[in-house]
Design a protein around this motif. Structure first.
Motif, PDB file in Angstrom:
ATOM      1  N   ASP A 281     -10.386  13.664  37.971  1.00  0.00           N
ATOM      2  CA  ASP A 281      -9.065  13.036  37.862  1.00  0.00           C
ATOM      3  C   ASP A 281      -8.060  13.881  37.090  1.00  0.00           C
ATOM      4  O   ASP A 281      -6.866  13.552  37.066  1.00  0.00           O
ATOM      5  CB  ASP A 281      -9.189  11.662  37.194  1.00  0.00           C
ATOM      6  N   ALA A 282      -8.521  14.954  36.450  1.00  0.00           N
ATOM      7  CA  ALA A 282      -7.630  15.745  35.594  1.00  0.00           C
ATOM      8  C   ALA A 282      -6.575  16.467  36.431  1.00  0.00           C
ATOM      9  O   ALA A 282      -6.899  17.218  37.342  1.00  0.00           O
ATOM     10  CB  ALA A 282      -8.447  16.753  34.792  1.00  0.00           C
ATOM     11  N   ASP A 283      -5.313  16.223  36.117  1.00  0.00           N
ATOM     12  CA  ASP A 283      -4.207  16.887  36.808  1.00  0.00           C
ATOM     13  C   ASP A 283      -3.738  18.144  36.085  1.00  0.00           C
ATOM     14  O   ASP A 283      -2.987  18.939  36.638  1.00  0.00           O
ATOM     15  CB  ASP A 283      -3.015  15.930  36.963  1.00  0.00           C
ATOM     16  N   ALA A 284      -4.169  18.315  34.839  1.00  0.00           N
ATOM     17  CA  ALA A 284      -3.752  19.467  34.033  1.00  0.00           C
ATOM     18  C   ALA A 284      -4.989  20.257  33.620  1.00  0.00           C
ATOM     19  O   ALA A 284      -6.112  19.739  33.629  1.00  0.00           O
ATOM     20  CB  ALA A 284      -2.989  18.991  32.798  1.00  0.00           C
ATOM     21  N   PRO A 285      -4.808  21.520  33.252  1.00  0.00           N
ATOM     22  CA  PRO A 285      -5.942  22.324  32.773  1.00  0.00           C
ATOM     23  C   PRO A 285      -6.603  21.682  31.553  1.00  0.00           C
ATOM     24  O   PRO A 285      -5.963  20.996  30.763  1.00  0.00           O
ATOM     25  CB  PRO A 285      -5.302  23.673  32.435  1.00  0.00           C
TER      26      PRO A 285
END
Length: 316
Positions: A281-285
């Motif tokens: 689900d992570a949209d960012a690093p």
């Protein structure tokens, strides 16, 4: 006048075909990947450069749907009655001595025009007073025929009734032969109760996602980076990635998570569901130490390394 063999053929009216162009030109690759996700189908891009007043291919139909994008020049198209409705790949076009008959529709595509041809549509086309360049987007969806074949295969694998043999001597004994007709009717009628429709559609979803080309830019660098991956190394989930996460309930003693992407299947312990869901689900690093859950830092590093090695994660 000299020149390469392909140039000489083009001068004489042959069409130059650029197959699988989506694998060589990223804008077309991105278009095919986007459409594959929207349509749940495989997409392939070819390009056809035809000299002025020349016809590329003789009358034929394709066993897949096609979008035609006219890029340069114009082409006059002729559509004919089809001898087969929605043909399978095992039913290729066969020319007859009589030819395709009279066109049922004619029109010209100019630069910027688009046309949709359902599979089985017999067609041919001729370039007009200048060279013509068009791109075709071939579409290969998951067919109900494929799902039904899966249903029969699963029934055969799970139930010995479908694997038993016909009675000895049935080919010579009319009474036995009649009995096999009745028995076959019973077996065909029972296939529906021998399989679970939900399982078959889940398999169709896997097929559809597997047909989308993987996005693996920089993967060799990722593999090299595994040697120095640390708890603070920033990684990210690959963009344009299609994935499916489910719980494998067949083994209740040791429940597993099933993660599907890029046409592959990973089975992971169900106890790391929280950690895995964060990664997906992570949209960012993020770094391994940012992952929540019960796993220790070494366990989180193992998870990140595995997913980077398989191509789900990449260095940020």
């Amino acid at each position: 006048m000299g020149g390469s063999p392909s140039t000489d053929l083009y001068r004489k009216g042959s069409t130059v075909v650029f197959k699988f162009l989506h694998e060589r030109w990223e804008p077309l690759g991105r278009l095919c990947r986007t459409l594959a996700a929207e349509f749940s189908a495989a997409f392939q891009a070819n390009a056809y450069l035809t000299p002025a007043a020349a016809q590329g291919l003789t009358s034929h139909y394709d066993t897949h749907d096609v979008f035609v994008l006219q890029i340069w020049g114009s082409k006059h198209w002729r559509l004919y009655d089809s001898p087969a409705e929605l043909p399978l790949q095992s039913q290729p076009f066969r020319r007859t001595k009589e030819g395709p008959g009279n066109p049922v529709r004619e029109f010209t595509l100019n630069a910027g025009d688009m046309m949709y041809l359902p599979r089985g549509t017999v067609h041919d086309a001729t370039a007009q007073d200048q060279a013509s360049l068009h791109v075709t987007l071939g579409v290969q969806p998951v067919l109900w025929a494929t799902v039904l074949k899966d249903a029969l295969d699963r029934a055969i694998e799970s139930d010995p009734r479908y694997r038993s043999s016909l009675p000895p001597g049935f080919a010579l004994d009319p009474e036995l032969r009649a009995g096999t007709v009745d028995r076959l009717g019973e077996l065909l009628a029972s296939v529906g109760s021998a399989v679970r429709p939900g399982d078959l559609i889940d398999r169709a979803v896997s097929r559809a996602n597997a047909r989308r080309p993987p996005v693996l830019g920089g993967h060799l660098l990722d593999l090299e980076g595994l040697r120095t991956l640390a708890a603070d190394t920033r990684v990210r989930r690959r963009t344009e990635l299609l994935w499916e996460l489910s719980t494998d309930a067949h083994d209740t003693a040791k429940p597993l998570l099933t993660l599907e992407f890029h046409g592959k299947v990973l089975r992971l312990p169900a106890r790391i569901a929280q950690e895995l869901r964060f990664v997906l689900d992570a949209d960012a690093p993020f770094a391994a130490r940012d992952i929540p859950g019960e796993l220790g830092i070494e366990g989180k590093l193992v998870l990140v390394r595995r997913l980077m090695q398989e191509g789900l994660l990449t260095l940020a």
